[in-house]
Design a protein around this motif. Structure first.
Motif, PDB file in Angstrom:
ATOM      1  N   TRP A  42       0.961  -0.948  -0.238  1.00 40.15           N
ATOM      2  CA  TRP A  42       0.423  -0.553   0.068  1.00 40.15           C
ATOM      3  C   TRP A  42       0.509   1.613  -0.073  1.00 40.15           C
ATOM      4  CZ3 TRP A  42      -5.249   0.518  -0.269  1.00 40.15           C
ATOM      5  CH2 TRP A  42      -5.588   1.428   0.022  1.00 40.15           C
ATOM      6  N   THR A  52      -7.445   2.630   3.562  1.00 35.66           N
ATOM      7  CA  THR A  52      -7.048   1.284   3.229  1.00 35.66           C
ATOM      8  C   THR A  52      -8.153   0.850   4.188  1.00 35.66           C
ATOM      9  OG1 THR A  52      -5.432   3.369   3.925  1.00 35.66           O
ATOM     10  CG2 THR A  52      -4.995   1.100   4.566  1.00 35.66           C
ATOM     11  N   TYR A  57       2.028  -1.703   4.917  1.00 35.84           N
ATOM     12  CA  TYR A  57       1.126  -0.549   4.408  1.00 35.84           C
ATOM     13  C   TYR A  57       2.331   0.322   4.892  1.00 35.84           C
ATOM     14  CZ  TYR A  57      -1.598   3.782   6.580  1.00 35.84           C
ATOM     15  OH  TYR A  57      -1.598   5.314   6.634  1.00 35.84           O
TER      16      TYR A  57
END
Length: 223
Positions: free
Chosen positions: A70, A92, A110
């Motif tokens: 991400w 997200t 992330y």
């Protein structure tokens, strides 16, 4: 591995994308994008999708993935609190919800940043929102990780879309060889190659910690 890259048009996402395409053990890369990227590669499949709050229409494209990297993010400067939270946390969370249903054993990496507030109680709004997002990712996946890079140098010729970051990169570039000779440098500086390799290595080997600071990122990348 089948790798999903979200945010491939930005500085961080480009590093994820390029390193995934170069990796011998990555068989397929799915780039979820709003607009087509100017990148072509036999491993790459681009999925154009406009609504990042609902990934249901593209679930079939995401099935079978081993790793989600991400890299999507925005600066809080000049943005309303509601819009910043919608993009940072909301996008997200929507991806996490869909991907957890498809593959609960997925590795989800992330990228937040140095100074993120995992207590969610601090005075700085962006740090709280990022901390909340980190905590959500880590709670959702046994293999959920948060990367907190410091200063990120571009590689593969990519440039940040944030003007202030571009100027800082130009100003700092002459110092980079010196910084890397200093023992303190790994705690402050990384680059998009290291971020990409760190993300891939987390899927390959895992890590004892869920939150990786700048020095941890460089070590996990193998540098």
């Amino acid at each position: 591995m089948k790798v999903i890259v979200i945010g491939g048009s930005g500085l961080i996402g480009d590093g994820f994308l390029q390193e995934s395409l170069l990796a011998a053990d990555v068989r397929e890369v799915i780039a979820v994008v709003r607009t087509q990227l100017d990148v072509a590669h036999p491993k790459l499949r681009q999925v154009v999708h406009r609504d990042f709050l609902d990934l249901t229409p593209i679930r079939a494209e995401l099935a079978g993935a081993d790793l989600c990297l991400w890299g999507l993010g925005v600066s809080s400067a000049g943005m309303s609190p509601a819009d910043y939270e919608r993009i940072t946390y909301g996008y997200t969370e929507a991806a996490v919800r869909s991907l957890r249903e498809i593959n609960p054993d997925l590795t989800f990496v992330y990228v937040s940043g140095g100074g993120t507030d995992s207590s969610e109680q601090g005075r700085i709004r962006w740090a709280r929102v990022k901390g909340r997002t980190e905590n959500m990712v880590i709670a959702a996946f046994p293999n959920g990780y948060a990367l907190r890079p410091g200063f990120v140098l571009p590689r593969h010729g990519v440039r940040s879309k944030t003007s202030a970051y571009r100027w800082a990169t130009v100003a700092a570039r002459p110092l980079v060889p010196v910084l890397r000779l200093l023992r303190v440098a790994p705690a402050l500086v990384t680059d998009t190659v290291r971020l990409g390799r760190a993300g891939l290595n987390l899927a390959r080997s895992g890590c004892a910690r869920s939150v990786l600071e700048n020095r941890d990122i460089n070590e996990t990348a193998g540098f």
